[in-house]
Scaffold this active site. Structure first.
Site: not given
Ligand code: NAD
Length: 507
Positions: A202, A408
């Site tokens: 997803k 962040e």
């Molecule tokens: P996010 O948590 O909002 O979304 C990430 C994913 O989760 C998306 O696909 C989103 O659709 C999904 N999601 C959101 N709510 C959900 C729910 N209730 N149930 C299931 N899935 C859900 O994060 P973002 O804004 O897309 O990405 C940025 C974040 O990702 C930052 O915090 C960044 O640090 C982190 N990140 C971490 C790594 C790592 O390897 N540690 C790598 C890249 C990004």
């Protein structure tokens, strides 16, 4: 850019002359817009679609199927069915498919990079860098697929033999973020497929196109029906809940924010799913007085501005020792002010737009808070249009009480702190709930080893602003999550150990 180049500094620094010649429209038109379930491209069960926007122009570039919970369950049906045969496929067969997918990804790097730039904004040279980095996980795990081993040895009391073997965990659900639309998925799919697990991916709703193009590649590489499934949706919560509560699912691998990660972990507890959590970061970048200043500036530029600062590994807090603080900040300001900001498809652009308006608002809020608390904004400091642009910004005189030090930033804003002693900076660096990565710059090997030892992070960059490498274990500690992606450790996330006790008298 060389065929074998992995995501290196060159991708960020050498982007002159990378003007996009491909037709944007034709590349977008070629991407499948539907869901990929059980080996077929399908509309969503309610026929709805959602829009994908170019953050540099705010123009809608495509509409894709909006997956429903029923579509999610259909994908799980397919993954569960395919698991029975996929888990028993010869490792060499799985390895060859991954290798083929690697070759196709590299061959199609221009199209994939353009799609990525169009849907999330990063400069095209960085998108190419991400495509090659993403492809490396396919190559690395094609090599790892044939090296999964067990053991066979006599128990200490001599009455039984101990046989261990590693088996695929089973159907795995992978949720990925928008900031690295391809690499965050291949980092999961590579080891999962190598281990013999089927998958449902997803992607983030802001960036579904790159993943759809990649699924086309997996199809071409001969991955059998049902082994990989793709469901994009504007209702990630609604799609995910029934999946993680279904006992046919065995694993959840999530990359995204700590907030969502914690919530998913609670949901996954009902089904005791195996988990990998790659979450947020608040990376310290530490420059000691004995550092090579040019190396430190180069490293800070890369760690801060790669992906326009929208990276979990981005240097969120830059600590500079007092004796070189002024020289460092002036050199950084010169570099920041010479950056070309613009639409990522344009030649020479080094910093693209942020992904959406909410990202611009957040960055602005953090800069305003710092300003209000007495910090000095010495470069940049504002947003501009027509897309979601924010100027490369430097904020001097930050301390740990500021919002910018504790959240962040996810934007091109460098927050500079001044410190006096090694002891003090280690304390400051560790004073966050996150623990993904830290960077340190020093020419003293003793100091580097001492500081590496004491930093509470999963990864440390020493005299370089980049740690990502398919051959290395990527991952964090504390609220940055757990599990490792890449390296020799990556495949273990998709395997479990089965042990058989064999009565020695029967042998
Ligand atoms: P996010 O948590 O909002 O979304 C990430 C994913 O989760 C998306 O696909 C989103 O659709 C999904 N999601 C959101 N709510 C959900 C729910 N209730 N149930 C299931 N899935 C859900 O994060 P973002 O804004 O897309 O990405 C940025 C974040 O990702 C930052 O915090 C960044 O640090 C982190 N990140 C971490 C790594 C790592 O390897 N540690 C790598 C890249 C990004």
């Amino acid at each position: 850019m060389g065929y074998d180049l992995i995501y290196s500094e060159a991708c960020f620094l050498l982007n002159e002359g990378d003007a996009v010649e491909l037709s944007e429209r034709s590349v977008v038109d070629r991407v499948p817009k539907d869901l990929f379930i059980g080996g077929e491209w399908k509309k969503s069960s309610d026929g709805k679609r959602f829009k994908v926007e170019d953050p540099a122009t705010k123009e809608v570039i495509a509409e894709v199927a909006d997956g429903t919970p029923d579509d999610g369950l259909a994908a799980l049906n397919a993954a569960d069915l395919a698991q029975r045969s996929w888990g028993r496929t010869a490792p060499r067969v799985r390895a060859e498919m991954l290798r083929k997918a690697y070759e196709l990804t590299v061959a199609q790097q221009d199209d994939l990079a353009l799609l990525m730039t169009l849907e999330m904004g990063k400069p095209i040279a960085e998108s190419r860098g991400e495509v090659l980095y993403a492809a490396e996980f396919l190559r690395w795990f094609s090599e790892e697929a044939v090296r999964v081993k067990g053991e066979y040895y006599m128990g200490p009391e001599g009455s039984m033999k101990i046989l261990t073997q590693k088996q695929p965990v089973g159907p795995s659900y992978m949720i990925t973020p928008w900031n690295f639309p391809l690499a965050m998925a291949t980092r999961k799919l590579g080891p999962a497929l190598a281990a013999g697990c089927t998958a449902i991916v997803k992607p983030a709703e802001l960036t579904p196109l790159t993943m759809a193009a990649f699924f086309h590649i997996l199809e071409e590489a001969g991955v059998p029906s049902g082994v990989v499934n793709l469901v994009h949706t504007t209702d990630p919560g609604g799609l995910t809940k029934p999946l993680v509560e279904d006992r046919r699912l065995r694993k959840l691998s999530f990359t995204g924010s700590t907030e969502v990660g914690k919530m998913l972990m609670a949901q996954a507890s009902h089904n005791l799913l195996r988990l990998s959590m790659e979450l947020g970061g608040n990376a310290p970048l530490i420059v000691f007085e004995d550092a090579d200043l040019e190396k430190a500036i180069q490293g800070a530029m890369l760690a801060k501005l790669r992906n326009t600062g929208e990276a979990c590994t981005s240097a969120n807090r830059i600590f500079v020792q007092r004796g070189i603080a002024e020289e460092f900040s002036l050199a950084l300001k010169t570099r920041f002010e010479s950056l070309k900001v613009g639409r990522g498809t344009e030649a020479g652009v080094e910093v693209g737009p942020l992904v959406e308006q909410a990202a611009v608002d957040k960055v602005q809020r953090l800069v305003t808070d710092a300003r209000n608390k007495g910090a000095k904004v010495v470069a940049g400091g504002s947003s501009f249009g027509p897309g979601y642009f924010y100027q490369p910004t430097i904020v001097l005189g930050v301390d740990s009480s500021f919002e910018i030090a504790n959240e962040e930033i996810f934007g091109p804003v460098a927050a500079l702190f001044v410190f006096d002693t090694e002891e003090e900076v280690i304390e400051l660096a560790n004073s966050t709930s996150y623990g993904l990565v830290a960077y340190l710059f020093t020419e003293s090997l003793n100091r580097a080893l001492r500081v590496i030892e004491r930093l509470e992070t999963g990864m440390v960059g020493v005299n370089q602003g980049l740690v990502s490498n398919a051959a290395a274990p990527f991952g964090g500690v504390k609220h940055s999550g757990f599990g490792r992606e890449g390296g020799f450790e990556g495949i273990e996330e998709y395997l479990y150990v089965k042990y058989a006790a064999i009565n020695a008298s029967t042998l």
